[in-house]
Design a protein around this motif. Structure first.
Motif, PDB file in Angstrom:
ATOM      1  N   LEU A 253       0.824  -1.218   0.000  1.00 50.33           N
ATOM      2  CA  LEU A 253       0.000   0.000   0.000  1.00 50.33           C
ATOM      3  C   LEU A 253       0.857   1.267   0.000  1.00 50.33           C
ATOM      4  O   LEU A 253       0.402   2.332  -0.402  1.00 50.33           O
ATOM      5  CB  LEU A 253      -0.953   0.015   1.207  1.00 50.33           C
ATOM      6  N   ASN A 254       2.089   1.138   0.447  1.00 49.43           N
ATOM      7  CA  ASN A 254       2.964   2.309   0.479  1.00 49.43           C
ATOM      8  C   ASN A 254       3.762   2.524  -0.798  1.00 49.43           C
ATOM      9  O   ASN A 254       4.635   3.382  -0.864  1.00 49.43           O
ATOM     10  CB  ASN A 254       3.932   2.203   1.673  1.00 49.43           C
ATOM     11  N   ARG A 255       3.454   1.752  -1.802  1.00 48.98           N
ATOM     12  CA  ARG A 255       4.165   1.892  -3.068  1.00 48.98           C
ATOM     13  C   ARG A 255       3.702   3.118  -3.856  1.00 48.98           C
ATOM     14  O   ARG A 255       2.636   3.663  -3.576  1.00 48.98           O
ATOM     15  CB  ARG A 255       3.867   0.675  -3.933  1.00 48.98           C
ATOM     16  N   VAL A 256       4.478   3.421  -4.892  1.00 55.69           N
ATOM     17  CA  VAL A 256       4.079   4.510  -5.799  1.00 55.69           C
ATOM     18  C   VAL A 256       2.765   4.163  -6.490  1.00 55.69           C
ATOM     19  O   VAL A 256       1.876   5.007  -6.621  1.00 55.69           O
ATOM     20  CB  VAL A 256       5.190   4.775  -6.842  1.00 55.69           C
ATOM     21  N   THR A 257       2.618   2.904  -6.910  1.00 55.98           N
ATOM     22  CA  THR A 257       1.385   2.525  -7.621  1.00 55.98           C
ATOM     23  C   THR A 257       0.595   1.412  -6.924  1.00 55.98           C
ATOM     24  O   THR A 257      -0.254   0.765  -7.555  1.00 55.98           O
ATOM     25  CB  THR A 257       1.677   2.110  -9.080  1.00 55.98           C
ATOM     26  N   GLY A 258       0.856   1.176  -5.654  1.00 55.45           N
ATOM     27  CA  GLY A 258       0.045   0.227  -4.891  1.00 55.45           C
ATOM     28  C   GLY A 258       0.000  -1.164  -5.490  1.00 55.45           C
ATOM     29  O   GLY A 258       1.016  -1.706  -5.922  1.00 55.45           O
ATOM     30  N   ILE A 259      -1.190  -1.744  -5.502  1.00 55.01           N
ATOM     31  CA  ILE A 259      -1.388  -3.082  -6.046  1.00 55.01           C
ATOM     32  C   ILE A 259      -2.025  -2.931  -7.422  1.00 55.01           C
ATOM     33  O   ILE A 259      -3.037  -2.260  -7.569  1.00 55.01           O
ATOM     34  CB  ILE A 259      -2.311  -3.914  -5.126  1.00 55.01           C
ATOM     35  N   VAL A 260      -1.432  -3.523  -8.443  1.00 60.28           N
ATOM     36  CA  VAL A 260      -1.959  -3.321  -9.800  1.00 60.28           C
ATOM     37  C   VAL A 260      -2.512  -4.600 -10.414  1.00 60.28           C
ATOM     38  O   VAL A 260      -2.933  -4.610 -11.561  1.00 60.28           O
ATOM     39  CB  VAL A 260      -0.890  -2.717 -10.735  1.00 60.28           C
ATOM     40  N   ALA A 268      -6.532  -8.387  -1.231  1.00 65.02           N
ATOM     41  CA  ALA A 268      -6.018  -7.473  -0.197  1.00 65.02           C
ATOM     42  C   ALA A 268      -7.192  -6.797   0.516  1.00 65.02           C
ATOM     43  O   ALA A 268      -7.225  -6.714   1.752  1.00 65.02           O
ATOM     44  CB  ALA A 268      -5.093  -6.426  -0.828  1.00 65.02           C
ATOM     45  N   GLY A 307       3.720  -2.099 -10.432  1.00 64.67           N
ATOM     46  CA  GLY A 307       3.032  -1.376 -11.490  1.00 64.67           C
ATOM     47  C   GLY A 307       3.813  -0.167 -11.965  1.00 64.67           C
ATOM     48  O   GLY A 307       3.326   0.612 -12.783  1.00 64.67           O
ATOM     49  N   SER A 308       5.023  -0.010 -11.447  1.00 68.17           N
ATOM     50  CA  SER A 308       5.881   1.095 -11.877  1.00 68.17           C
ATOM     51  C   SER A 308       7.329   0.671 -11.614  1.00 68.17           C
ATOM     52  O   SER A 308       7.586  -0.167 -10.753  1.00 68.17           O
ATOM     53  CB  SER A 308       5.562   2.365 -11.083  1.00 68.17           C
TER      54      SER A 308
ATOM     55  N   SER B 449       4.095   7.553 -13.129  1.00 64.25           N
ATOM     56  CA  SER B 449       3.419   6.538 -12.318  1.00 64.25           C
ATOM     57  C   SER B 449       2.545   7.165 -11.238  1.00 64.25           C
ATOM     58  O   SER B 449       1.466   6.656 -10.920  1.00 64.25           O
ATOM     59  CB  SER B 449       4.450   5.584 -11.707  1.00 64.25           C
ATOM     60  N   TYR B 453      -1.427   6.519 -10.852  1.00 61.49           N
ATOM     61  CA  TYR B 453      -2.078   6.051  -9.618  1.00 61.49           C
ATOM     62  C   TYR B 453      -3.184   6.999  -9.180  1.00 61.49           C
ATOM     63  O   TYR B 453      -4.161   6.600  -8.554  1.00 61.49           O
ATOM     64  CB  TYR B 453      -1.017   5.924  -8.523  1.00 61.49           C
ATOM     65  N   ALA B 494      -7.652  -2.311 -10.314  1.00 63.12           N
ATOM     66  CA  ALA B 494      -6.825  -2.642  -9.148  1.00 63.12           C
ATOM     67  C   ALA B 494      -6.379  -1.388  -8.409  1.00 63.12           C
ATOM     68  O   ALA B 494      -6.384  -1.348  -7.175  1.00 63.12           O
ATOM     69  CB  ALA B 494      -5.611  -3.458  -9.593  1.00 63.12           C
ATOM     70  N   MET B 495      -6.002  -0.354  -9.157  1.00 55.80           N
ATOM     71  CA  MET B 495      -5.517   0.854  -8.487  1.00 55.80           C
ATOM     72  C   MET B 495      -6.658   1.553  -7.750  1.00 55.80           C
ATOM     73  O   MET B 495      -6.474   2.091  -6.663  1.00 55.80           O
ATOM     74  CB  MET B 495      -4.837   1.775  -9.491  1.00 55.80           C
ATOM     75  N   THR B 498      -7.121  -0.428  -4.618  1.00 63.92           N
ATOM     76  CA  THR B 498      -6.037  -0.130  -3.676  1.00 63.92           C
ATOM     77  C   THR B 498      -6.277   1.212  -2.981  1.00 63.92           C
ATOM     78  O   THR B 498      -6.111   1.348  -1.772  1.00 63.92           O
ATOM     79  CB  THR B 498      -4.675  -0.066  -4.399  1.00 63.92           C
ATOM     80  N   ILE B 501      -8.814   0.954  -0.371  1.00 66.24           N
ATOM     81  CA  ILE B 501      -8.310   0.322   0.863  1.00 66.24           C
ATOM     82  C   ILE B 501      -7.589   1.362   1.721  1.00 66.24           C
ATOM     83  O   ILE B 501      -7.784   1.459   2.919  1.00 66.24           O
ATOM     84  CB  ILE B 501      -7.296  -0.810   0.554  1.00 66.24           C
ATOM     85  N   LYS B 502      -6.759   2.176   1.050  1.00 71.24           N
ATOM     86  CA  LYS B 502      -5.969   3.161   1.801  1.00 71.24           C
ATOM     87  C   LYS B 502      -6.863   4.171   2.518  1.00 71.24           C
ATOM     88  O   LYS B 502      -6.548   4.629   3.601  1.00 71.24           O
ATOM     89  CB  LYS B 502      -4.995   3.885   0.876  1.00 71.24           C
TER      90      LYS B 502
END
Lengths: 503, 503
Positions: A253-260, A268, A307-308, B449, B453, B494-495, B498, B501-502
């Motif tokens: 969840l802390n990614r630039v593009t989350g879950i793709v 999730a 995703g990135s 990216s 997102y 998916a995004m 995500t 969720i956040k």
């Protein structure tokens, strides 16, 4: 309609059938008669459609090729069970001949050994006897998969059947039906009955339709019900995102593009809502038992693919990969065939680590990757971005590449995008084969280059991955049988000058 | 016409000018205002055309940017001479700012050091002051070149100017004018006066026209005359096939596809006919003296590049490479800037050896490669075949990639093919930059990216290498400001899941 689909523009090309030595099988290959009187055999995915004598009927489906190979009284087992018991199946002999283009490079024994070790799979559901056997493993030709499927926003059943056969025409080795809209069942049934290649699905999409799209309402019972339905229909492999554990979600969840990954994001959300471990993980042995009954192979899904490029090779991605390795061992306990899904967006300098870790963690189960896309800014050209990374990772040992189309990140692909995507990935797969020393791929390149040097244009077209396009581009500019191409004109043709020197 | 060529569809994008600290220069960059209020600066090849206030006139040409930087009384020297004498030129400061996108990553001192060592070149002919300085070297952004030019079979002057600017619009860093038909001189003059990027040529093509296409009649005197004419016009770099020695020819003639370089085949034929060493090799010091007077850089041509994967990395190819390394030292004696041409058709497993040997034999002079094409059967898709190998070799250290178009091996490219080829190679160059850790390239990917997102579609389009295509594909399927793309539809994005969720 389909006859025209496959035979338009094809000249000097026929289907030949090579007999098995062990089993009463006839292995289909494509044979090209070159204008210099030589012939060359090529791997062919077109199934009965590629035979000019075959008359297709969508309503009846294509012949059930594999039904005749097995007696009705025979107890059913998976290909892995047979391999582990030292039995060479008709499917194993078929792929040995097929991979060899009939020249014996690969033997049925070799195929049996790789299936036994889990290094390769032959996806061949009990209930999809229409499919010609094919093998996915790093020792063999690199394969490609095309995703098709309607979304809530477009396309109907006939269009999807045609799209799947269109993908097959251009050389797709398997097709995944990722439909999420209405008529999921009917679409899948129609595709299966008409498909000469294995069909994969992501059962979660249908499971979610069953609970009206409410992720929180998903549950193991209805998911299992979906699996049974699809097993009965004859799906050859399931993508199951069972390796996405609850502990990996915060990092993702802390990614630039989350879950793709669609399946990944669904699981999730479900886990966080219920504060429970994934029901796919918790019930994984049940899933395996079911798959074993039909020989449905498992494609262990990478719900956490990046995703990135910024998210590549992170803790979430590699944590899940480790779990996929553990699940592989579980599936093998039940003789279920397994492939492992990977990549997404990964820059060139981080590709090798993916392959190395996959080999280390997943016990040599075949790797099946989306791309990877080697950068993020290629919108409108992401088939290319992905083919670049795909060639690299296939060269390093990935067994199957999932295509990416021109419209990735933007829209749903149409027929033209499917063609462009499939041919682009055939290039990636073939280039990896050449680099890995695959004898058949090297011979194909050589035949093409000899034709080029001798200005045998018909042969060049027929040996190209897209004969129609090559022919059209050439003839738009010069006449037939030119002894130069239109790039340089006759006086500046280097090959023409070279040939004049040799004379 | 050209204003429309450059400004159609572009929104929230402007040209900014960064002042030099040492010299009175203004360095042009592209600035994108993102919809989240941030801005990002990007490298830009569009020259004055990219400025919405600029009114173009093909007849007058574009402003002579660099004329004002040098006083008329100043004795003329090459960039390499200045660097070796510890002098930072306006051109060096310009490229330092340009490569940094204005953030100081690269300093003028660093640029001077790399030009001094021959690790990078700044092609900037005395007589092409219209061109914005740019640098070719492995420490900097990977560059791409687009070949244009009429052949005996097609296209006229206006079409060629437009094609060259079209290539520049899509991001080509240099353009090679490979015209071989009529009006070579007028075409080149028109291109030079309107081009904001360096222009390269293969002077042999014009030399051959001078002797009516009769290779046997070629001679040093008329070749030299051609060089002088082109130096006077302002060509920035010459491809000269001086490394193809007589001794390498027999090996090349025994290949599957012989000699596939036009210049190479011409010289081979001349040498065998006269039974003499190449007049380009014999007169190489004269060539260098001439180039030094105008600061025309030498692109040492690979007349023996392989035309099929079967011919890759052979004795002929690497023999010539060794000679190119020797000639590099000769050119450097005269302070002439040098790049080395390479590849052609090379399978993935043989790419690394090319780069390693080039570094070893050519004293770190920048490598400039065609592709390489990683297989032979991609006719109609060879921009992709070549971009795959191009990304790989650029990641390993090649400084500039020559694009290959969709029509390679088949026909002359039209405008659409040029666009497709340039953008494809921008992807290859950018992907290599990201993998090499180029800060600017990584920031570009990240901005894209983040926009993806956050469903900032306008920003995604503007940050794409081909905003027009991305925009068109997206809008063909969904409305403006959708919070999902059309691939998966709203329930399966998916995004979007995500993000929910956040929250």
């Amino acid at each position: 309609m389909f006859k025209k689909l496959f035979h338009d523009y094809v000249s000097n090309t026929s289907k030949i059938y090579v007999d098995g030595n062990i089993h009463p099988i006839k292995v289909a290959l494509k044979q090209i008669r070159l204008t210099n009187k030589n012939t060359i055999n090529l791997y062919d995915t077109s199934g009965p459609y590629g035979d000019p004598n075959y008359v297709a009927s969508t309503a009846n489906g294509i012949p059930k090729l594999r039904t005749q190979w097995h007696s009705e009284n025979e107890e059913f087992h998976t290909q892995m069970w047979y391999a582990r018991n030292g039995i060479i199946t008709p499917e194993m002999e078929y792929v040995a001949i097929r991979e060899s283009n009939g020249d014996g490079t690969f033997t049925p024994q070799m195929v049996m050994e790789s299936v036994k070790a889990g290094r390769a799979i032959i996806p061949s559901s009990k209930n999809h006897p229409e499919a010609e056997p094919m093998i996915i493993g790093a020792e063999y030709k690199v394969k490609i998969n095309a995703n098709i499927g309607n979304s809530a926003l477009g396309s109907d059943i006939d269009e999807e059947i045609e799209k799947s056969l269109w993908a097959v025409k251009w050389g797709s080795d398997t097709v995944m039906d990722l439909s999420t809209g209405k008529n999921i069942n009917q679409t899948r049934e129609a595709i299966l009955r008409n498909s000469p290649v294995p069909i994969g699905t992501v059962p979660m999409y249908q499971a979610l339709e069953k609970v009206d799209g409410v992720i929180e309402d998903l549950n193991w019972e209805s998911f299992r019900e979906t699996l049974v339905e699809q097993c009965e229909q004859g799906v050859d492999y399931f993508t199951i995102h069972a390796g996405l554990l609850k502990e990996y979600v915060p990092c993702a969840l802390n990614r630039v593009t989350g879950i793709v990954s669609r399946g990944g994001s669904i699981m999730a959300k479900w886990m966080l809502h219920h504060d429970k471990e994934s029901f796919l993980y918790d019930n994984f042995e049940e899933i395996c038992k079911l798959c074993a009954q039909y020989d449905v192979a498992l494609s262990l899904g990478d719900g956490l693919r990046p995703g990135s490029t910024a998210d590549a090779n992170d803790e979430a991605q590699f944590g899940e990969l480790k779990t996929l390795g553990e699940l592989t061992k579980v599936a093998w306990k039940y003789d279920v065939q397994v492939i492992i899904e990977g990549p997404g967006h990964v820059p060139m300098d981080k590709i090798a680590e993916n392959m190395t870790l996959q080999k280390e963690l997943c016990h040599e189960a075949p790797f099946y990757t989306l791309g990877p896309l080697v950068c993020d800014i290629g919108a409108g050209y992401d088939h290319i971005t992905a083919a670049i990374g795909g060639t690299m990772i296939a060269f390093l040992g990935t067994a199957m590449l999932c295509y990416v189309t021109t419209k990735e990140h933007l829209a749903l692909p149409d027929k033209n995008d499917v063609r462009e995507g499939v041919v682009t990935f055939k290039i990636a797969a073939h280039a990896a084969d050449v680099a890995k020393g695959n004898k058949q791929a090297i011979a194909h390149d050589r035949a093409m280059s000899e034709a080029r040097y001798e200005f045998r244009w018909q042969d060049q077209f027929n040996l190209s991955l897209d004969a129609e396009r090559a022919r059209k581009m050439h003839y738009a500019m010069v006449g037939e049988n030119a002894d130069h191409c239109a790039m340089c004109g006759p006086n500046f043709c280097a090959m023409r000058i070279t040939r004049s020197i040799k004379k």
